[in-house]
Scaffold this active site. Structure first.
Site, short mmCIF file in Angstrom:
data_model
loop_
_atom_site.label_atom_id
_atom_site.label_comp_id
_atom_site.label_asym_id
_atom_site.label_seq_id
_atom_site.Cartn_x
_atom_site.Cartn_y
_atom_site.Cartn_z
CG HIS A 123 121.75 0.02 54.79
ND1 HIS A 123 122.91 -0.64 55.16
CD2 HIS A 123 121.83 0.22 53.46
CE1 HIS A 123 123.66 -0.82 54.08
NE2 HIS A 123 123.02 -0.32 53.04
CB SER A 135 125.25 0.40 50.53
OG SER A 135 124.49 -0.76 50.78
#
Length: 309
Positions: A198, A90
Site C-alpha cells: 500500500h 487489504s
C-alpha cells in the site's frame, strides 16, 4: 432485523494451523478448499498448515482469503439474520467482494493467486519494513515520512487502522530513519518486514496485476461493500475495478470504514477469518461494541453443542 457486518482480516493475521477445526468439522469448508486447490493446482489447506509457506506473501494471501470465504459459509448459516454489510482489510477486501456475491469464487482465487505472487515479487521481502506510529495525526505522519525519505529510500502511510494505530511502510532504511528520528514524537515501533504494501513501492506490482484484474467480471452489487481506497461503500459494481486497481498502492482507510459503519448503527460485527486483529481494534476503540470473532470452534462445556467464537 439486525444490522450485521462481516469483517475480513488481511495479511499478518495468518498462523500455522488456521482453519483446522473448521476443515475437520464441516464438509462445506473442505469443499471450498478443494475447489480453490483445483483452480490453482496447489493444496490450499496444506498451505494453511505450513508455517514457512504462510510467511511468504504468495501463499499467505490465498490461504487467508480462502479460509475467510470458507468460514463465512458456516457463519451465514449459523446466525439468524442475513449479513448486509461487508468490509475487508487489504486482501480481505477480495473475500468481502466474494462473500457479497459481487465476485465469482473461482475468479477471486485466480486473482488473489496472481496478486500474492506479484506483491511477493516486487515487495522484496527483507528489503522493506512496516512500523506502527501510534496515534499521531495523518498529516503529521505524512510530513515526517517526507522528511525522512529520499529519492531511493522512502516511507509513507500504509494503513490508517484506528485512532491509535497508524502503520507506515517503505524501505527498511527509511522506516528505521523515521522511527529513530521521531522517537520523542511518535514512539514508533517496527512491526514486521513483510513488504512495502500500500505504497508506491507496489506500482510495478499493481501495473502487472491490473493486466489480469481488468478482465475480471464484477456482478451487480446487492450488498453494501466497502472500498479500502475510499473508506466508503462502493456505489455500484462499475466502481470496483477502478478502485481495486489502485488498492495496492493506496493507504488502507480502515478507520474511515469503521467510522462509517458505526454511523449506520450496526448491531453486530463478525470478524470472519484467522485471528482477531480487527476485533481487537474495534474493542480498543469501544469496549461496549458487539463484535464476535469467527476464528475457531469451541465446544461448549457440558452441552455437546458447538459454537463459533
Amino acid at each position: 432485523m439486525k444490522r450485521i457486518a462481516a469483517l475480513f482480516p488481511g495479511q499478518a493475521s495468518q498462523y500455522k494451523g488456521m482453519g483446522r477445526d473448521f476443515y475437520l468439522q464441516y464438509q462445506s469448508v473442505r469443499d471450498i478448499f478443494n475447489r480453490a486447490s483445483e483452480v490453482i493446482d496447489k493444496d490450499v489447506y496444506s498451505i494453511c498448515q505450513d508455517e514457512k509457506m504462510l510467511q511468504r506473501t504468495e501463499y499467505a494471501q490465498i490461504g487467508i482469503m480462502v479460509l475467510c470465504i470458507a468460514i463465512f459459509d458456516v457463519v451465514k448459516r449459523e446466525i439468524e439474520s442475513p449479513i448486509q454489510f461487508f468490509a475487508g482489510h487489504s486482501i480481505g477486501e477480495y473475500a468481502a467482494l466474494t462473500c457479497s456475491e459481487c465476485l465469482n469464487f473461482e475468479d477471486a482465487v485466480k486473482l488473489v493467486q496472481i496478486r500474492g505472487t506479484v506483491m511477493g515479487k516486487f515487495g522484496g521481502e527483507g528489503k522493506f519494513a512496516m512500523a506502527n506510529m501510534g496515534s499521531a495525526s495523518n498529516d503529521v505522519i505524512m510530513e515526517e515520512c517526507i522528511r525522512f525519505s529520499d529519492d531511493i529510500d522512502f516511507v509513507s502511510l500504509s494503513c490508517d487502522n484506528s485512532k491509535e494505530q497508524k502503520i507506515v511502510a517503505g524501505s527498511s532504511k527509511a522506516v528505521k530513519r523515521l522511527v529513530e528520528g521521531t522517537e520523542d514524537l511518535f514512539h514508533g515501533k517496527v512491526i514486521n518486514n513483510l513488504g512495502a504494501f500500500h505504497t508506491n513501492y507496489m506500482l510495478e506490482a499493481q501495473k502487472e496485476f491490473n493486466e489480469t484484474l481488468c478482465h475480471a467480471k464484477f456482478h451487480e452489487m446487492k450488498k453494501v461493500v466497502f472500498s479500502n481506497v475510499t473508506g466508503r461503500p462502493y456505489f455500484d459494481e462499475t466502481q470496483v475495478y477502478p478502485l481495486l486497481g489502485r488498492q495496492m498502492v493506496k493507504t488502507v482507510k480502515w478507520r474511515q470504514t469503521m467510522d462509517y459503519l458505526k454511523k449506520m448503527n450496526i448491531d453486530e460485527y463478525w470478524e470472519v477469518g484467522p485471528g482477531c486483529v480487527l476485533t481487537n481494534i474495534l474493542k480498543r476503540e469501544d469496549p461496549s461494541i458487539n463484535v464476535k470473532s469467527a476464528d475457531k470452534i469451541l465446544k461448549m462445556e457440558g452441552t455437546g453443542n458447538e459454537k463459533i467464537c
